[in-house]
Each structure stands twice: as structure tokens, then as C-alpha cells.
Design a protein around this motif. Sequence first.
Motif, PDB file in Angstrom:
ATOM      1  N   ARG A   1      22.410 -71.802 -63.987  1.00 47.88           N
ATOM      2  CA  ARG A   1      21.424 -71.258 -64.663  1.00 47.88           C
ATOM      3  C   ARG A   1      20.968 -69.758 -64.191  1.00 47.88           C
TER       4      ARG A   1
ATOM      5  N   THR B 121      12.273 -65.957 -65.845  1.00 51.88           N
ATOM      6  CA  THR B 121      12.440 -67.271 -66.794  1.00 51.88           C
ATOM      7  C   THR B 121      13.964 -67.295 -67.017  1.00 51.88           C
TER       8      THR B 121
ATOM      9  N   TRP C  77       4.631 -69.766 -75.638  1.00 52.04           N
ATOM     10  CA  TRP C  77       4.603 -71.481 -75.495  1.00 52.04           C
ATOM     11  C   TRP C  77       3.486 -72.153 -76.379  1.00 52.04           C
TER      12      TRP C  77
ATOM     13  N   ASP D 261      14.774 -68.884 -69.634  1.00 52.20           N
ATOM     14  CA  ASP D 261      14.709 -69.358 -71.076  1.00 52.20           C
ATOM     15  C   ASP D 261      15.202 -68.298 -71.779  1.00 52.20           C
TER      16      ASP D 261
END
Length: 82
Positions: free
Chosen positions: A35, A9, A54, A11
Motif C-alpha cells: 500500500r 493517508t 469521514w 486512501d
Amino acid sequence: MNVNDLFSTSDLSLAAALCCFGATIEAVDYSNRSRAVFHFRRDNDLDGLVQSFWAHELEVDPLVYFNCLKEAKTRLYNRHEG
């Protein structure tokens, strides 16, 4: 290690939340210049934690989350660790 053994991920908040539940950041991939990607070893609980995150169903101690967030940022900005 097989790619199916990893969960990835980009995030930061998800990475910190997973760490609150004992997941360990195995590596940070910087190959995409825009990223970074956190890699976690997949286990029986990890996919459920991700789904709960989520779905806004996870509850964490704020201080634990803050400390996990600091640790994730340290890994993110310390490129020498892997």
C-alpha cells in the motif's frame, strides 16, 4: 520537515477529496509494498477537511473530483516523482 507537519493517508478517495480543496500531495511513500501512502502538508484546514470527509459532510464538484482523482492516480503510479 517534522512528521507532525504531515498528514498521511493510503486512501485514494480521501487524497483526491483533499486535493479538491487545495491540498497538495507532497510525496507518495512506497515503502510498504502492499500500500502506498500519500503525504500532505498539514495546515489549519486539513484536519477539519479529513473529519468532514469521514463524516460524509464534504460536497465537491464531480468534475473537479474526477480530475483530482486522475492527478492522484498519476502521482501514485509515477514512482519517479517522489
